[in-house]
Write a protein that holds these residues in place. Sequence first.
Motif, PDB file in Angstrom:
ATOM      1  N   GLU A  72       0.839  -1.202   0.000  1.00 49.46           N
ATOM      2  CA  GLU A  72       0.000   0.000   0.000  1.00 49.46           C
ATOM      3  C   GLU A  72       0.875   1.254   0.000  1.00 49.46           C
ATOM      4  N   GLU A  73       0.245   2.338  -0.387  1.00 48.22           N
ATOM      5  CA  GLU A  73       0.849   3.664  -0.357  1.00 48.22           C
ATOM      6  C   GLU A  73       2.077   3.790  -1.263  1.00 48.22           C
ATOM      7  N   ASP A 123      -4.574   1.963  -0.705  1.00 47.26           N
ATOM      8  CA  ASP A 123      -4.685   2.139   0.748  1.00 47.26           C
ATOM      9  C   ASP A 123      -5.379   0.908   1.312  1.00 47.26           C
ATOM     10  N   GLU A 125      -6.274   0.293   4.259  1.00 37.85           N
ATOM     11  CA  GLU A 125      -7.341   0.600   5.203  1.00 37.85           C
ATOM     12  C   GLU A 125      -8.630   0.972   4.470  1.00 37.85           C
ATOM     13  N   GLU A 126      -8.482   1.354   3.176  1.00 38.62           N
ATOM     14  CA  GLU A 126      -9.663   1.655   2.377  1.00 38.62           C
ATOM     15  C   GLU A 126     -10.205   0.384   1.721  1.00 38.62           C
ATOM     16  N   ASP A 160       1.385   2.737   8.421  1.00 42.79           N
ATOM     17  CA  ASP A 160       1.118   4.118   8.018  1.00 42.79           C
ATOM     18  C   ASP A 160       0.001   4.758   8.846  1.00 42.79           C
ATOM     19  N   ASN A 161      -0.358   4.150   9.983  1.00 45.67           N
ATOM     20  CA  ASN A 161      -1.412   4.698  10.836  1.00 45.67           C
ATOM     21  C   ASN A 161      -0.911   4.864  12.262  1.00 45.67           C
TER      22      ASN A 161
END
Length: 576
Positions: A72-73, A123, A125-126, A160-161
């Motif tokens: 991700e990212e 993402d 988390e998305e 990333d959180n």
Amino acid sequence: MGGAEEMHGWTVKMSTPSVLAVVTVFSMIPGGVLSDMRGTEGLEAQQLAQGSTHLHRRLKRGWIWKQLFVPEEDPTPRVIGQLRSDSDRGEFSIKYILSGEGAGDVFEIDEYSGEIRTLKKLDREEKAFYVLQAQAINRRSNEPEEPQSEFIIKVQDINDNVPQFQNEPYVSSIPEMCPPGTTVAQVTATDADDPMFGNNAKLIYSILQGEPYFSVEPKTGIIVTSWPNMDREAREQYLVVVQVKDMLGLSDGFSSSTTVTVSLTDVNDNGPTFQHHLYAFAIPENAAVGTTVGRIMAEDGDIGINARMTYSLNDDLEESSTFIIKTDPVTQEGVILLAKPLDYETKRRFVMAAEAVNDHVDTRFLPLEEFRDRTTLKIVVEDVDEPPVFLSPVYTWKVPENAAVGTVVGSVSARDTDTVNNPIRYSVDKRSDTTKAFKIDPNNGTITVARALDRETTNWHNVTVEAKETTQNHLSSSVVVFIKVLDKNDNVPRLARDYQPYICEGTQAGEVIQLLSAVDPDDPVEGHHFISLWSLRSTSIQTSLSEIIKTIQLASWHAGVPSPARIEPSTFCLWW
């Protein structure tokens, strides 16, 4: 078993930063025989046991593709894997088609090489994974070279959180003096990263502020006390700062913090204490009953119900009854009140003990005797210049109405109760003796008759006598003197009215001619006594009846009857 069947399948190459994995996916041509590895191995053993010289090729069952991964990212478009049919000989005769979630938007496939490429950063988390389908189409015949196959591209988590605390703000309270290990509160944080991948969402709690009084359990976030005998009276509130960090607390992890406000609730671990061993007060001797003499206060470090106390006075019965003490429910002060009148000349000082006792005690923290304290009260009575005091609250005397001027009726007496004992002068209030019937000696208070008295005019005299000090303040007081005038027989009886009797011709002897009544203003004890003439005959009929009446009055006067308190008429019968 028959001849060997031709096998076709997919080859999947997964591109990772450090590993290139090749996965071959087989699919059987229609009509082929499906069996698993154990089935083919058992078949080979059977053929060898039968002495067969022709060994059939082992058949494999098609398997489900493993997931493809994309970090991700990652903003750079990159190849994340390749799909390739076993029938692809590199002649670009096979066309690869990608469909499903994110096809054409998030992912694309090279229709010639089968390489799968990302189009934008993802993402997790998305959206954590995508389900796609792949097809291999023969460009010449436009027929499928392989059956459509489904696979998953999973978005690989990165840290990333930042962990976030829930249910803020945190406020808690614990009783003071609680033992170490008492649970204060539990803080809870969450991390949006994947808890199943690495340590990205593995959280660790620690104390940033609040030691050595508090500690936190690293994995659960439960805060407990770690200091014994925390005293609310010394410090009532603490701010505990707790930090949470992901990556199991490693230096490259993210962290956040929260503040827990911890208040200590009160327990009864303090008794009342007087700040002074002696409290002194002064009160004037003329203070009214109920007057506040003063206030005392026993300090108690506790609050609320634990600080409530009751005051009492302890000494001999006389002094304790002169004053009382009550507890002010708002300030918890002891209010000393006057319960009886004071007299400086009788008692000038009071010394007594005052005690304060907690209403509620808790022997877990203090022995019973420490929930009380005593002090000494000294109350001084101040002298006040008071007016003279008569020896009697009222005077009642008697004097005959024929008493001569100068006759002594009685004497009043007043004295100055102050220690100075100022001289006193007496006087009669003129408003109470308008006839000036009496006078008083200003020096000794003797009252005498000043003019003749007439009981029939005034039978009682209410005289107000004033006693006044001769000092500068001229304080005075007064008393009422009741003087009764005693009756003397100093009045002549008289007919009740003017009678004019008459007789008629032919009146027989013994008949009543007139009924006569007589009165006397004097007041004899047993009533009036008059002389009655039972018969009176006149030799001459011309005799005046008025002469007869005068004769009767004269006879009554000579009878000398005493003077009564009230007048009663007597009846005389006059007949011919």
